[in-house]
Motif scaffolding. Structure first.
Motif, short mmCIF file in Angstrom:
data_model
loop_
_atom_site.label_atom_id
_atom_site.label_comp_id
_atom_site.label_asym_id
_atom_site.label_seq_id
_atom_site.Cartn_x
_atom_site.Cartn_y
_atom_site.Cartn_z
N GLN A 228 0.85 -1.18 0.00
CA GLN A 228 0.00 0.00 0.00
C GLN A 228 0.89 1.25 0.00
OE1 GLN A 228 -3.64 0.30 0.19
NE2 GLN A 228 -3.37 -1.78 -0.59
N GLY A 230 2.83 4.37 1.03
CA GLY A 230 3.24 4.89 2.34
C GLY A 230 3.33 3.84 3.42
N MET A 231 3.30 2.57 3.04
CA MET A 231 3.24 1.49 4.03
C MET A 231 4.53 1.36 4.83
SD MET A 231 2.32 -2.50 3.24
CE MET A 231 3.92 -2.87 2.51
N LEU A 232 4.35 1.12 6.14
CA LEU A 232 5.47 0.81 7.02
C LEU A 232 5.43 -0.67 7.38
CD1 LEU A 232 5.22 3.86 9.47
CD2 LEU A 232 6.85 3.56 7.58
N THR A 275 10.94 1.22 7.19
CA THR A 275 10.63 1.26 5.75
C THR A 275 10.84 -0.09 5.09
OG1 THR A 275 12.90 2.04 5.36
CG2 THR A 275 11.16 3.71 5.55
N LYS A 356 -4.82 -0.89 7.21
CA LYS A 356 -4.96 0.52 6.85
C LYS A 356 -6.10 1.08 7.69
CE LYS A 356 -5.51 3.62 2.87
NZ LYS A 356 -5.73 3.68 1.40
N LEU A 431 2.04 10.32 11.53
CA LEU A 431 2.06 8.98 10.94
C LEU A 431 0.66 8.36 10.86
CD1 LEU A 431 5.20 7.46 12.74
CD2 LEU A 431 5.07 8.44 10.44
N ARG A 434 -1.12 5.84 8.03
CA ARG A 434 -0.18 5.11 7.17
C ARG A 434 -0.41 3.61 7.33
NH1 ARG A 434 5.86 7.63 6.87
NH2 ARG A 434 5.98 5.90 5.36
#
Length: 732
Positions: A228, A230-232, A275, A356, A431, A434
């Motif tokens: 997705q 911006g995914m962390l 990341t 999400k 954040l 995200r």
């Protein structure tokens, strides 16, 4: 769909709108039953007035492809193939035009009828609970297509035939796709006839699996494949002892790792977000957490076993009582104690989910096994309503029960991490929103996952002078899987602790079964075949001991006791016939047999073992007979029996989760040993012909494997194995 995304159907929509929302073309046809809604098209008003059950399983596209919405998780057990075959059979479709996809998470539409108002996969119920439902769905789709053809061609429906996806009458011919638009406008019949099983052309035949091509080419989507914007990526440091909580956190070194974005505390540990997975992993290695262990489990497994064995002399909660075992006097008494360790599930794909979270809703991508329970637990964690949680079910790489958690452990962790990011104390809330991909490593799961409970059994039997079994007493000690969950029945014995012991296929006039339910912070969960993984072993190996004491062949001994259980007797007879039970084996070889019923199916294994000149035992051959009702897809049935044999063999030979002072010793496949490819025996599977509805096959191959091997080893060496795994008792 590349990311496994599905949108849940809103209530109060029309059949046409439901088709559009779930991805079908505007001129396609979707079929369910007892559907209620308001049509957008005047010509469909009559259809909208019909009352249908809120289920939708079949989509027919303009190109003629037929998609079956599968309400169960495909985790390698073959439901995409078996359930699709049921629909295809009733539609008289061509197998090549059939497709399968996971249904949305919606218990009102897709509940497991064996569980009640819950959508979920487990208990080997997928085909069992879907059999009639999907037959009706397929037959209804066929009836609508035939009706559309009859109106289009001006011929009676009785003059129309359907074969391999082609609808015909005289010179008229049309594929499903050509008739879909017309069929979508017709009223859905309230009742449709189902095929006579003698006319089946797909069910019971060899069919290519519907998930093989995607998995072979790498196109299949698993949770780890979901990305997705911006995914962390998150990993969690959990306490080394179960029941401990974080007391102090030093995140300075973790945050200094390149790629680490944040460290947040959640109820079950401390999460490191980065990341990439490697950065998150390295950050966790640098993280320092002091744990409060005041409520933690600090016993080792030896101490737990000792505590359990101390309960064996004491009566437990009554489970089964027939006759009076204490009234039998003057008979020869035999006793035995059995110990079964904690077992990890160890699926090839460890746990992963993507979350999400927004202010008004939450989306989750996962190989989800208990959608309804996970929706409820995710909603509670996020502070939302269950209907605000959308779950996109994707493929899972195995489970064996691990993903069917009552507390939604990995799902709840993922939501808790996403929620923590919205706290203004965490980087001022920047954040928030995200997406988070939570990944459990194999070490995470084996050290801190959910286990098959540790059990201790006490057995006692009394034999008459003629070798008849006069009395049978079976006492079980172990943790409850059901306690505190949605399937708990307070005041009643945990059925998962005693299944396979409460009822046995042997007629014994005096029988007593009772249970001591223990408590511990060690998290437990159903494991492939659940209670029968230990009860079948105790029952079937102890029965062999009684046969030996009575100086009777173990097959003959069982046959006498099984006279009132013809189904079990038929399976036993088929297995021993195919295994040439009476045929002599080479020197250093021996056979063993065991029979067990689980999840409505009966399985018998005849096992051949050998011993080399160094005393090492090897399982050479397993002959399996199974009665699972109608075998919808025989190749899948055989694959599940073969897989259950391999899985069960690894567990009985090597499987054990042990603890020292409450800390798990094992961490990966180097210390939690699984069966290796060169240890897999030759396997033959024989399916009992049946006209009865299908029963389970995902799990029933496991329970009789262990006792059949143990009985073969006893026949070869004279040694009775009562403590698992075998590696602690014999050379393997």
């Amino acid at each position: 769909m590349p990311d496994g995304h599905m949108t849940q159907s809103p209530e109060g929509t029309s059949r046409r709108r439901f088709l559009q929302v779930t991805g079908g073309a505007g001129v396609g046809l979707m079929v369910g039953f007892t559907w209620t809604g308001t049509s957008r098209r005047a010509e469909a008003a009559a259809a909208a007035a019909q009352t249908f059950e809120p289920n939708a399983f079949v989509k027919v596209a303009p190109d003629g492809t037929v998609t079956v919405l599968i309400k169960h998780l495909e985790m390698g057990q073959g439901v995409f193939t078996g359930l699709t075959a049921i629909v295809a059979e009733e539609m008289d479709a061509d197998w090549a035009q059939m497709r399968a996809e996971h249904a949305p998470a919606n218990a009102k539409l897709y509940n497991n009828t064996a569980f009640g108002p819950i959508q979920g996969t487990g208990g080997s119920t997928s085909v069992y609970n879907s059999w009639t439902q999907l037959r009706q769905a397929g037959a209804t789709a066929r009836a609508l297509l035939v009706a559309a053809a009859a109106q289009t061609w001006g011929v009676p429906a009785s003059d129309i035939t359907v074969s391999k996806g082609v609808v015909s009458s005289g010179t008229h011919k049309a594929g499903f796709g050509e008739l879909a638009a017309k069929a979508a406008t017709l009223p859905v019949p309230a009742d449709v006839p189902l095929k006579d099983p003698k006319n089946f052309t797909l069910v019971g035949t060899k069919l290519p699996r519907k998930d093989s091509a995607e998995k072979t080419t790498g196109k299949a989507t698993f949770a780890i494949d979901v990305v997705q914007p911006g995914m962390l990526v998150a990993v969690v440091q959990r306490p080394p002892r179960f029941g401990a909580t974080a007391q102090a956190i030093d995140a300075k070194a973790a945050k200094a790792v390149k790629g680490v974005v944040e460290v947040v505390e959640i109820p079950r540990g401390v999460a490191v977000l980065a990341t990439s997975y490697w950065a998150a992993h390295q950050g966790r290695e640098a993280l320092k957490v002091t744990w409060d262990e005041s409520k933690a489990e600090k016993r080792g497994t030896d101490a737990i076993i000792a505590d359990y064995k101390a309960l064996l002399p004491k009566p437990g909660q009554l489970v089964t009582k027939e006759g009076d075992v204490d009234a039998v006097k003057g008979a020869k008494t035999l006793k035995a104690e059995f110990t079964f360790p904690y077992l990890a599930h160890a699926p090839m794909e460890p746990l992963t989910c993507v979350v999400k979270l927004g202010k008004d809703g939450c989306e989750i991508w996962a190989g989800d096994q208990f959608q309804t329970i996970d929706q409820m637990n995710a909603a509670k964690t996020a502070g939302l309503k269950p209907e605000q949680v959308t779950i996109h079910t994707v493929y899972a790489g195995g489970s064996f029960g691990r993903r069917a958690t009552i507390d939604s452990d990995y799902i709840v962790e993922g939501v808790a991490i996403a929620k923590a990011l919205s706290d203004t104390k965490v980087q001022g809330g920047k954040l928030a929103g995200r997406p988070v991909k939570l990944i459990w490593s194999r070490e995470d799961d084996i050290r801190g996952g959910r286990y098959r409970p540790l059990y201790v059994h006490g057995m006692e039997a009394k034999l008459g002078a003629d070798g008849s079994v006069l009395a049978w007493q079976h006492r079980i000690v172990g943790q409850s899987i059901m306690a505190g969950g949605p399937f708990d029945q307070p005041g009643k014995p945990d059925a998962t602790s005693v299944e396979g012991a409460a009822e046995i296929p042997y007629t014994i006039p005096n029988r007593l079964v009772d249970l001591h339910t223990t408590t511990s912070s060690v998290p437990v969960l159903w494991w492939r075949s659940v209670g029968s993984t230990h009860t079948a072993f105790a029952v079937e190996t102890f029965l062999d001991e009684l046969a030996a004491e009575a100086k009777q062949d173990p097959v003959t001994f069982r046959r006498k006791l099984m006279e009132k259980h013809p189904r079990h007797l038929a399976v036993l007879n088929l297995a021993v016939e195919k295994a040439d039970w009476a045929k002599p084996l080479p020197k250093g070889w021996a056979r063993g047999v065991a029979v067990a019923e689980s999840f409505r199916s009966v399985v018998a294994h005849v096992v051949e073992v050998s011993q080399d000149d160094k005393g090492r035992i090897k399982v050479e051959r397993v002959v399996c007979a199974v009665d699972c009702g109608i075998a919808v897809t025989p190749d899948v049935v055989k694959a599940q029996m073969e897989g259950g044999i391999g899985y069960g063999l690894g567990a009985i030979m090597y499987g054990a989760i042990t603890m020292k002072d409450g800390v798990v010793d094992q961490s990966n496949f180097d210390t939690y040993r699984c069966l290796r490819i060169d240890e897999m025996p030759k396997v033959e599977v024989h399916i009992v012909p049946s006209a009865n509805p299908p029963t389970g096959v995902g799990e029933p191959g496991v329970p009789p494997l262990g006792p059949a091997v143990a009985n073969a080893i006893a026949a070869l060496t004279g040694k009775r194995i009562r403590d698992l795994p075998f590696a602690g008792s014999v050379s393997v």
